[in-house]
Design a protein around this motif. Structure first.
Motif, PDB file in Angstrom:
ATOM      1  N   LYS A  72       0.813  -1.209   0.000  1.00 28.37           N
ATOM      2  CA  LYS A  72       0.000   0.000   0.000  1.00 28.37           C
ATOM      3  C   LYS A  72       0.851   1.266   0.000  1.00 28.37           C
ATOM      4  CE  LYS A  72      -3.914   2.110   2.424  1.00 28.37           C
ATOM      5  NZ  LYS A  72      -4.879   1.930   3.535  1.00 28.37           N
ATOM      6  N   GLN A  73       0.569   2.145  -0.982  1.00 28.01           N
ATOM      7  CA  GLN A  73       1.172   3.459  -1.110  1.00 28.01           C
ATOM      8  C   GLN A  73       2.671   3.434  -1.375  1.00 28.01           C
ATOM      9  OE1 GLN A  73      -0.122   5.579   2.415  1.00 28.01           O
ATOM     10  NE2 GLN A  73      -2.167   5.911   1.580  1.00 28.01           N
ATOM     11  N   ALA A  74       3.227   2.276  -1.659  1.00 26.41           N
ATOM     12  CA  ALA A  74       4.648   2.194  -2.000  1.00 26.41           C
ATOM     13  C   ALA A  74       4.839   2.532  -3.478  1.00 26.41           C
ATOM     14  CB  ALA A  74       5.190   0.799  -1.709  1.00 26.41           C
ATOM     15  N   HIS A 128      -6.528   6.268 -13.633  1.00 26.04           N
ATOM     16  CA  HIS A 128      -6.628   6.567 -12.212  1.00 26.04           C
ATOM     17  C   HIS A 128      -6.894   5.302 -11.395  1.00 26.04           C
ATOM     18  CE1 HIS A 128      -8.055   8.337  -8.428  1.00 26.04           C
ATOM     19  NE2 HIS A 128      -7.324   9.384  -8.773  1.00 26.04           N
ATOM     20  N   THR A 129      -7.545   4.318 -11.993  1.00 24.81           N
ATOM     21  CA  THR A 129      -7.808   3.067 -11.283  1.00 24.81           C
ATOM     22  C   THR A 129      -6.508   2.359 -10.906  1.00 24.81           C
ATOM     23  OG1 THR A 129      -9.907   2.832 -12.444  1.00 24.81           O
ATOM     24  CG2 THR A 129      -9.039   0.869 -11.392  1.00 24.81           C
ATOM     25  N   ASP A 130      -5.493   2.454 -11.763  1.00 21.47           N
ATOM     26  CA  ASP A 130      -4.201   1.859 -11.415  1.00 21.47           C
ATOM     27  C   ASP A 130      -3.622   2.525 -10.171  1.00 21.47           C
ATOM     28  OD1 ASP A 130      -3.841  -0.053 -13.614  1.00 21.47           O
ATOM     29  OD2 ASP A 130      -3.778   1.724 -14.878  1.00 21.47           O
ATOM     30  N   LEU A 131      -3.743   3.847 -10.101  1.00 28.82           N
ATOM     31  CA  LEU A 131      -3.277   4.554  -8.909  1.00 28.82           C
ATOM     32  C   LEU A 131      -4.085   4.134  -7.687  1.00 28.82           C
ATOM     33  CD1 LEU A 131      -1.470   6.666  -7.605  1.00 28.82           C
ATOM     34  CD2 LEU A 131      -3.117   8.422  -8.311  1.00 28.82           C
ATOM     35  N   ALA A 132      -5.382   3.929  -7.868  1.00 24.88           N
ATOM     36  CA  ALA A 132      -6.222   3.488  -6.752  1.00 24.88           C
ATOM     37  C   ALA A 132      -5.776   2.114  -6.248  1.00 24.88           C
ATOM     38  CB  ALA A 132      -7.688   3.450  -7.173  1.00 24.88           C
ATOM     39  N   TYR A 133      -5.395   1.219  -7.155  1.00 28.23           N
ATOM     40  CA  TYR A 133      -4.847  -0.071  -6.728  1.00 28.23           C
ATOM     41  C   TYR A 133      -3.590   0.146  -5.895  1.00 28.23           C
ATOM     42  CZ  TYR A 133      -7.691  -3.424  -9.421  1.00 28.23           C
ATOM     43  OH  TYR A 133      -8.700  -4.214  -9.890  1.00 28.23           O
ATOM     44  N   ARG A 134      -2.669   0.973  -6.390  1.00 30.32           N
ATOM     45  CA  ARG A 134      -1.425   1.195  -5.667  1.00 30.32           C
ATOM     46  C   ARG A 134      -1.679   1.760  -4.272  1.00 30.32           C
ATOM     47  NH1 ARG A 134       2.712   6.036  -6.655  1.00 30.32           N
ATOM     48  NH2 ARG A 134       1.228   6.880  -5.144  1.00 30.32           N
ATOM     49  N   GLU A 135      -2.678   2.644  -4.176  1.00 33.23           N
ATOM     50  CA  GLU A 135      -2.951   3.326  -2.907  1.00 33.23           C
ATOM     51  C   GLU A 135      -3.802   2.492  -1.955  1.00 33.23           C
ATOM     52  OE1 GLU A 135      -1.705   6.823  -2.240  1.00 33.23           O
ATOM     53  OE2 GLU A 135      -0.474   5.591  -3.570  1.00 33.23           O
ATOM     54  N   ASP A 176      -6.857  -5.177  -0.847  1.00 34.05           N
ATOM     55  CA  ASP A 176      -5.509  -5.329  -0.298  1.00 34.05           C
ATOM     56  C   ASP A 176      -4.817  -6.600  -0.785  1.00 34.05           C
ATOM     57  OD1 ASP A 176      -7.010  -7.201   1.037  1.00 34.05           O
ATOM     58  OD2 ASP A 176      -6.449  -6.555   3.059  1.00 34.05           O
ATOM     59  N   GLU A 177      -5.173  -7.035  -2.003  1.00 33.08           N
ATOM     60  CA  GLU A 177      -4.621  -8.285  -2.530  1.00 33.08           C
ATOM     61  C   GLU A 177      -3.286  -8.058  -3.235  1.00 33.08           C
ATOM     62  OE1 GLU A 177      -7.733 -10.008  -4.865  1.00 33.08           O
ATOM     63  OE2 GLU A 177      -9.159 -10.031  -3.199  1.00 33.08           O
ATOM     64  N   TYR A 178      -2.357  -7.431  -2.519  1.00 36.12           N
ATOM     65  CA  TYR A 178      -1.019  -7.191  -3.051  1.00 36.12           C
ATOM     66  C   TYR A 178      -0.243  -8.505  -3.167  1.00 36.12           C
ATOM     67  CZ  TYR A 178      -1.889  -2.265  -1.917  1.00 36.12           C
ATOM     68  OH  TYR A 178      -2.406  -1.004  -1.847  1.00 36.12           O
ATOM     69  N   PRO A 179       0.766  -8.509  -4.072  1.00 31.90           N
ATOM     70  CA  PRO A 179       1.173  -7.461  -5.008  1.00 31.90           C
ATOM     71  C   PRO A 179       0.273  -7.432  -6.245  1.00 31.90           C
ATOM     72  CG  PRO A 179       2.621  -9.353  -5.206  1.00 31.90           C
ATOM     73  CD  PRO A 179       1.701  -9.657  -4.072  1.00 31.90           C
ATOM     74  N   PHE A 180       0.067  -6.201  -6.756  1.00 31.88           N
ATOM     75  CA  PHE A 180      -0.737  -6.003  -7.951  1.00 31.88           C
ATOM     76  C   PHE A 180       0.171  -5.866  -9.172  1.00 31.88           C
ATOM     77  CE2 PHE A 180      -3.487  -3.923  -4.677  1.00 31.88           C
ATOM     78  CZ  PHE A 180      -4.554  -4.802  -4.767  1.00 31.88           C
ATOM     79  N   LEU A 181      -0.238  -6.472 -10.278  1.00 34.03           N
ATOM     80  CA  LEU A 181       0.341  -6.184 -11.584  1.00 34.03           C
ATOM     81  C   LEU A 181      -0.551  -5.134 -12.211  1.00 34.03           C
ATOM     82  CD1 LEU A 181       2.358  -6.674 -13.885  1.00 34.03           C
ATOM     83  CD2 LEU A 181       0.909  -8.585 -14.645  1.00 34.03           C
TER      84      LEU A 181
END
Length: 362
Positions: free
Chosen positions: A13-15, A43-50, A55-60
């Motif tokens: 999250k937020q990294a 913007h959805t990609d940024l929402a995933y990162r944030e 919270d199903e990290y890591p996201f591609l």
């Protein structure tokens, strides 16, 4: 055999995002490996990162993509190697209750690839919107691939994979904008400006763009807005819309922001029996409070637009044809073309309002 490519991931999250090795497995029976040629930064990609999605990290990350089919699973019939395709994140099943009732754009059981892509150490990746296209190659279900004119610029075609389709469809499909209608669009980023372009294509004669950023209002004018309202210069957007529509309000108001204050403006800026379309995605903590009597007394329709209520097989080829005919200026949404390693900088440019779309191009 599985093979290794470069991909952009959000590890936690937020990294900051990272470019790492991603393993693409052999496709399952109905899966397809696509060599990505272009992918928009949404913007959805940024929402995933944030952490704004789950919270199903890591996201591609990455999902607004176009590319060429490289290999297919044993049961694939929908596409063949060499096909130029736009990827979509709502591959309809054809069997759920929505599909059986003739409303496949609401499909409740959409398809994704049957096997996961992974990091080099075997850690499964969660692909953004089931696609994960900030990568040299990605793995998707065959239903997520829509064949379009192979002569089309991949950076333009890929935009239909999410934001631009969401905006166009919010006006043309969900809002059912017709000839002679008046339309107001609140929020003139990529989705809002696409709604403006869709309203123009549908024949609206009054198209009002509303934003607090003069640069975004200028982009809106290039894409079809006939009037603009600078929200930073007025505290009464509703009255400003009414003044431009004979005192009545707009036939269709599209909220491309997704906040209580913008939805409230949309609700009251429409004409009696007018339509409100919510296409901006709200965050989970936001709530809305309005007098119930106003819902009753104003009539009309309040709609949410999922992916522009599109059917990719119907809409993507049609919209590409309109672009090729010069009737839909999709190329105006491409602000800059960047490398895979520049995604993090593209997020900053998007947050600052400096771009409609940055597009990663291979």
């Amino acid at each position: 055999m599985p093979h290794t490519v470069r991909g952009v991931i959000a590890r936690r999250k937020q990294a900051p995002t990272e470019v790492v090795d991603v393993v693409i497995p052999d496709p399952g029976p109905h899966d397809v490996v696509v060599s990505v040629q272009a992918c928009g930064v949404c913007h959805t990609d940024l929402a995933y990162r944030e952490g704004g999605i789950n919270d199903e990290y890591p996201f591609l990350l990455g999902h607004e993509a176009a590319g060429t089919v490289e290999s297919i699973g044993s049961a694939v019939t929908h596409v063949a190697p060499g096909d130029f395709v736009v990827l979509n994140w709502r591959a309809v099943c054809g069997r759920c209750r929505a599909c059986r009732r003739g409303r496949p754009w609401y499909c409740f059981d959409t398809f994704n690839a049957s096997v996961p892509m992974t990091l080099a150490d075997g850690t499964p990746l969660t692909p953004a919107l089931g696609i994960g296209a900030f990568a040299d190659k990605t793995l998707v279900h065959e239903g997520q691939c829509t064949k379009v004119n192979p002569d089309t610029d991949p950076a333009v075609a890929g935009l239909l994979g999410c934001g631009v389709m969401a905006g166009l469809g919010a006006a043309m499909n969900t809002g059912e904008v017709g000839r002679g209608d008046s339309v107001a669009v609140i929020g003139c980023g990529g989705v809002g400006d696409a709604a403006i372009a869709g309203a123009r294509l549908a024949g609206a004669t009054t198209i009002i763009a509303i934003d607090r950023d003069p640069a975004k209002l200028a982009w809106a004018g290039e894409l079809g807005a006939t009037h603009t309202i600078d929200g930073s210069q007025t505290d009464d957007v509703v009255s400003a819309v009414r003044e431009l529509t004979g005192g009545h309000g707009a036939d269709v108001v599209i909220d491309a922001v997704g906040r209580p204050e913008t939805y409230r403006d949309a609700f009251y800026a429409r004409d009696l029996a007018g339509t409100v379309v919510l296409v901006g995605v709200p965050t989970p903590e936001l709530t809305l409070q309005l007098p119930l009597v106003d819902f009753f007394s104003r009539g009309g329709a309040l709609k949410s637009s999922w992916y522009g209520d599109c059917l990719p097989e119907r809409d993507f080829p049609m919209l590409i044809d309109l672009y090729e005919q010069g009737r839909l200026p999709l190329d105006k949404f491409v602000t800059e073309r960047i490398a895979l390693a520049d995604v993090e900088q593209a997020f900053a440019a998007m947050a600052d309002g400096r771009v409609l779309r940055s597009v990663v191009q291979w």
